[in-house]
Design a protein around this motif. Structure first.
Motif, short mmCIF file in Angstrom:
data_model
loop_
_atom_site.label_atom_id
_atom_site.label_comp_id
_atom_site.label_asym_id
_atom_site.label_seq_id
_atom_site.Cartn_x
_atom_site.Cartn_y
_atom_site.Cartn_z
N SER A 93 125.17 57.09 82.17
CA SER A 93 125.57 58.35 82.78
C SER A 93 124.47 58.86 83.71
O SER A 93 124.71 59.27 84.84
N LEU A 94 123.24 58.79 83.20
CA LEU A 94 122.10 59.26 83.97
C LEU A 94 121.95 58.47 85.26
O LEU A 94 121.76 59.03 86.34
N LEU A 134 116.59 64.85 78.16
CA LEU A 134 117.26 64.02 79.15
C LEU A 134 118.69 63.71 78.71
O LEU A 134 119.64 63.76 79.50
N ARG A 135 118.83 63.37 77.47
CA ARG A 135 120.16 63.06 76.92
C ARG A 135 121.09 64.25 77.04
O ARG A 135 122.27 64.11 77.36
N ALA A 136 120.55 65.42 76.78
CA ALA A 136 121.37 66.63 76.86
C ALA A 136 121.80 66.90 78.29
O ALA A 136 122.91 67.36 78.55
N ALA A 137 120.92 66.57 79.23
CA ALA A 137 121.19 66.91 80.63
C ALA A 137 122.06 65.87 81.33
O ALA A 137 122.69 66.18 82.35
N ALA A 138 122.13 64.67 80.78
CA ALA A 138 122.85 63.60 81.48
C ALA A 138 124.29 63.97 81.84
O ALA A 138 124.69 63.83 83.00
N PRO A 139 125.08 64.47 80.88
CA PRO A 139 126.46 64.81 81.25
C PRO A 139 126.53 65.95 82.26
O PRO A 139 127.44 65.98 83.10
N VAL A 140 125.57 66.85 82.21
CA VAL A 140 125.58 67.96 83.17
C VAL A 140 125.29 67.44 84.57
O VAL A 140 125.95 67.82 85.54
N LEU A 141 124.31 66.55 84.66
CA LEU A 141 123.99 65.96 85.96
C LEU A 141 125.21 65.25 86.52
O LEU A 141 125.50 65.33 87.72
#
Lengths: 148, 148
Positions: free
Chosen positions: A18-19, B135-142
């Motif tokens: 995803s990243l 980073l894991r938390a932000a991945a879907p947001v990105l």
DNA sequence: AGTGGTATTTAGCATTGCTAATGAGTTACG
DNA sequence: CGTAACTCATTAGCAATGCTAAATACCACT
């Protein structure tokens, strides 16, 4: 060593995927959102680096931006032609040069910041507060990762 | 409307700046980390999109990838030459074509995932657990942001 | 049939990165 | 000293990849 298996579970594998795609797609879109139409993304990035470093040689800049020296030569030449950087002889080594920003670059960077914010603010209207908070938390980590 | 001033304080402005440069730099580095040497990042991304969509017309793909139709024409042609996508006539409209992955592409994507993980795992050794979690938390947001 | 609109493609161009080779300058070692 | 090896920056030429404008094929509606 002590590699605590951070990303070897399935969940994190998904996060990696995803990243990666998000970073690449967002990067492509950011490329088109240039504040000054005559300034390429990499040129912009070099000015940003100079903002942090004060001044540096072309070789240092190339390493920091992860481009090859010849590419940096061209970028610096273009920036100089636009009056955004100054080139001075290196005090100790006549092979090298010191690159630093001009006042004009300073002004442009300041202006650019507000324009970028406007663009991203517009995009961020689609995010809720919680999501934005996650992004803020991750920003410094991403930066660290990118420079690793 | 209801734009809750998410990013109009100084702190968030800094986050925006940081985010932008990190995304662009990381994107540049990811570009060089291609799993299959003969496959460009955008081609890879198109295959990923097809993985989610099943099949699509070139025009749809161009919109999803934020490139212009002529660019997608070339990308699809290259992918077809490499045996990674199949082109079939559109059932209702003879102007359009349906693009879908081949089994070969499926296999390649699976293999690529593990290689990407290895690369990022290597990079992530420089992060601690807390940073990785952010980073894991932000991945879907990105990802959401990129597709906005 | 005809007209206007849409999907794709073709042709040509700009940007931007790369590698290989060159020139100038520095450093180390005999 | 003086030469050999290395380093930094640059030049020259090339490849990848996106774009715009124009052409082609087709649909849809009158």
């Amino acid at each position: 060593m002590n590699m605590p298996d951070l990303i070897h579970d399935g969940d994190s594998a998904a996060a990696v995927s995803s990243l990666r795609s998000a970073v690449m797609l967002l990067g492509r879109r950011l490329k088109h959102q240039r504040v000054d139409e005559s300034l390429s993304p990499t040129e912009m990035s070099v000015l940003g680096t100079l903002a942090r470093c004060g001044s540096a040689t072309p070789g240092e800049l190339a390493r920091k931006e992860h481009v090859q020296p010849p590419s940096m030569t061209r970028i610096v030449a273009l920036l100089e032609a636009k009056g955004l950087v100054r080139l001075e002889p290196h005090p100790d080594d006549r092979r090298q040069k010191m690159v630093s920003r001009t006042e004009q670059a300073e002004a442009m960077l300041a202006e650019s910041r507000s324009k970028r914010n406007a663009w991203l603010a517009n995009l961020a209207e689609g995010l809720d507060e919680d999501e934005w908070e996650k992004l803020r938390a991750a920003a410094p980590v991403l930066e660290k990762l990118a420079h690793l």
